[in-house]
Scaffold this active site. Structure first.
Site, PDB file in Angstrom:
ATOM      1  N   LYS A 129     -14.343  -3.816  14.105  1.00  0.00           N
ATOM      2  CA  LYS A 129     -13.030  -3.744  13.720  1.00  0.00           C
ATOM      3  C   LYS A 129     -12.178  -4.305  14.778  1.00  0.00           C
ATOM      4  CE  LYS A 129      -9.613   0.292  13.597  1.00  0.00           C
ATOM      5  NZ  LYS A 129      -9.502   1.679  13.424  1.00  0.00           N
ATOM      6  N   ASP A 160      -4.784  11.472  10.965  1.00  0.00           N
ATOM      7  CA  ASP A 160      -4.695  10.682   9.873  1.00  0.00           C
ATOM      8  C   ASP A 160      -5.682  10.617   9.028  1.00  0.00           C
ATOM      9  OD1 ASP A 160      -3.463   8.735   8.375  1.00  0.00           O
ATOM     10  OD2 ASP A 160      -4.048   7.020   9.654  1.00  0.00           O
ATOM     11  N   VAL A 165     -11.427  -4.983   9.172  1.00  0.00           N
ATOM     12  CA  VAL A 165     -12.762  -4.511   9.509  1.00  0.00           C
ATOM     13  C   VAL A 165     -13.845  -5.353   8.850  1.00  0.00           C
ATOM     14  CG1 VAL A 165     -14.718  -2.642   9.458  1.00  0.00           C
ATOM     15  CG2 VAL A 165     -12.004  -2.205  10.068  1.00  0.00           C
ATOM     16  N   GLY A 218     -12.351  -4.090   5.193  1.00  0.00           N
ATOM     17  CA  GLY A 218     -11.350  -3.239   5.204  1.00  0.00           C
ATOM     18  C   GLY A 218     -10.246  -4.102   5.822  1.00  0.00           C
ATOM     19  N   GLU A 219      -8.978  -3.905   5.456  1.00  0.00           N
ATOM     20  CA  GLU A 219      -7.868  -4.222   5.949  1.00  0.00           C
ATOM     21  C   GLU A 219      -6.649  -3.027   5.969  1.00  0.00           C
ATOM     22  OE1 GLU A 219      -6.784  -7.889   4.128  1.00  0.00           O
ATOM     23  OE2 GLU A 219      -6.590  -8.774   5.977  1.00  0.00           O
ATOM     24  N   GLY A 220      -6.623  -2.555   7.206  1.00  0.00           N
ATOM     25  CA  GLY A 220      -5.390  -1.618   7.135  1.00  0.00           C
ATOM     26  C   GLY A 220      -4.220  -1.896   7.714  1.00  0.00           C
ATOM     27  N   THR A 221      -3.502  -1.046   8.218  1.00  0.00           N
ATOM     28  CA  THR A 221      -2.246  -1.068   8.951  1.00  0.00           C
ATOM     29  C   THR A 221      -2.529  -1.593  10.283  1.00  0.00           C
ATOM     30  OG1 THR A 221      -1.824   1.172   7.851  1.00  0.00           O
ATOM     31  CG2 THR A 221      -0.082   0.169   8.971  1.00  0.00           C
ATOM     32  N   SER A 242      -5.712  -2.668  11.432  1.00  0.00           N
ATOM     33  CA  SER A 242      -6.783  -3.441  11.784  1.00  0.00           C
ATOM     34  C   SER A 242      -7.405  -4.243  10.771  1.00  0.00           C
ATOM     35  CB  SER A 242      -7.901  -2.646  12.475  1.00  0.00           C
ATOM     36  OG  SER A 242      -8.431  -1.884  11.318  1.00  0.00           O
TER      37      SER A 242
END
Ligand code: ADP
Ligand code: MG
Length: 394
Positions: free
Chosen positions: A93, A180, A37, A30-33, A35
């Site tokens: 994370k 969120d 993961v 995962g690649e979020g705003t 972080s």
């Protein structure tokens, strides 16, 4: 891409002493705003104090390992070891160093408080070296929302929301609002009919006076683009156009969750927020299922988002709801009619595509979730008793 990931992994292993000796990082998930993961194997077979953890992790969890470059040693151990000594799969994370230390501490402390729910990914451990922090959670196999929201049968939707309300009922009972709620923060396993809530990066304790003060202060700050649009559609006296001499600052609430999932009170920049903001977001997810449209709201800013909601509810209801929150809602945009649209008619697309018609209980729940007034909105605890989800506990 794979090479880039490998480089990133080595860099991270270099950054945090002890990481590589505890975990074997397998790849990015995962690649979020805030972080990135990674999926990893816990090499130390630590015992975790969360009792529900082993129940969720039956043998199936390890099937996913085969599609990664895990070394044969790990695979053999997975097959032969006793349940309590199995290699544990974790999600690591890596929080971006641009996040403030206070925010990271907040996420970890909240995760720590919410360890005991089967519907919330429990904190395993956290590691820090200087400004780099990693949070370790058990890995939860999950399906991609974009892959299943179009054809998930109604019965499965009941289970999806039962898990989500269970997570929220628990968090809310501890006074924590997630802030969120959206599909990528709720990891749902369609086969097991079980979901866990993740990402408490924006979570907040209800009544946190610092947060309220922060929002009050920032609601008076100038934000050029928002201010422009606010004035264009809502002049002080309800007249169209941008008033020349209006120097009122634009309203802004920072870090307010994800666009399209924000509750009306968040969009109206009410500094005091309650756990009911999460419930609105659940309603938006439900709307995605029923209309087969994701994301449902397309707005690029809060003013536009309010207008989208206004199209649904009609001008009259929006005005009433805004007044109840101490705000005024004025618009001359023609697509906002006096009266709103029925949710049943929005879900026509769903029925048109050959699905069995939707039960009325789903619309009843949807209306209770997407209630404009936060005080009248259904709570997570009440929602668990609603006929649409009742009796669906894993
Ligand atoms: P961000 O703040 O970057 O959004 P999240 O905590 O939401 O961070 O994690 C980003 C993504 O990583 C999630 O959407 C999910 O796909 C994946 N992920 C996070 N935690 C886990 C977990 N425990 N098990 C499996 N996947 C996870
Ligand atoms: Mg997230």
């Amino acid at each position: 891409d794979v090479e880039n990931t490998q480089e990133e992994i080595e860099e991270l292993e270099g950054l945090i002493p002890g990481l590589a000796s505890h975990y074997r990082l397998l790849g990015k998930i995962g690649e979020g705003t805030f972080s990135t993961v990674y999926k990893a194997i816990d090499l130390q077979h630590e015992r975790y104090d969360n009792s529900s953890w082993t129940m969720i992790f039956n043998a199936d969890s390890f099937d996913d390992l085969s599609d990664h470059h895990s070394k044969p040693r790990a695979r053999r151990r997975t097959k032969t070891s006793a349940p309590s000594r199995r290699a544990r799969v974790v999600a690591i994370k890596k929080i971006y160093v641009t996040s403030s230390p206070a925010r990271i501490a907040n996420e970890i402390s909240i995760l720590n408080d919410l360890k005991d729910s089967r519907y919330i990914a429990p904190l395993v451990t956290a590691m820090r070296k200087e400004d780099q922090v990693v949070v370790v959670l058990p890995y939860f196999p999950n399906d991609d929302f974009r892959q299943f929201y179009l054809d998930l049968p109604v019965e499965d939707m009941r289970w999806y929301f039962a898990s989500l309300f269970s997570a929220l009922a628990y968090a809310h009972s501890k006074g924590v609002m997630h802030r969120d709620i959206k599909p990528s923060n709720f990891l749902y396993d369609t086969k097991r009919r079980h979901g866990v809530l993740v990402d408490f990066g924006l979570a907040e304790r209800e009544g946190d006076q610092e947060a309220v003060k922060y929002r009050s202060r920032h609601s008076l700050q100038m934000d050029a683009s928002t201010a422009m649009r606010l004035f264009r559609s809502f002049d002080q006296k309800g007249r169209p156009g941008i008033p020349r001499k209006d120097t009122r600052p634009g309203l802004r609430a920072n870090r307010a969750g994800t666009r399209g999932f924000r509750a009306p009170e968040v969009l109206l920049k009410i500094p005091q927020q309650t756990v009911s903001i999460d419930i609105w977001s659940v309603g938006v997810i439900m709307l995605c299922f029923l209309t087969r449209r994701f994301p449902f709201f397309q707005s690029t800013d809060d003013t536009e988002a309010l207008l989208e909601i206004a199209v649904l509810y009609g001008r009259l209801e929006m005005e009433r709801a805004a007044v109840a929150l101490g705000r005024s809602f004025l618009t001359n945009i023609p697509t906002v009619k006096d009266r709103g649209i029925r949710f049943e008619s929005l879900a026509k697309a769903y029925n048109a595509e050959g699905f069995a018609s939707l039960p009325s209980d789903v619309f009843d729940l949807l209306r209770r979730l997407l209630t404009l007034d936060p005080e009248s909105r259904i709570t997570a605890e009440q929602a668990l008793e609603h006929p649409f989800v009742a009796q669906r506990k894993v």
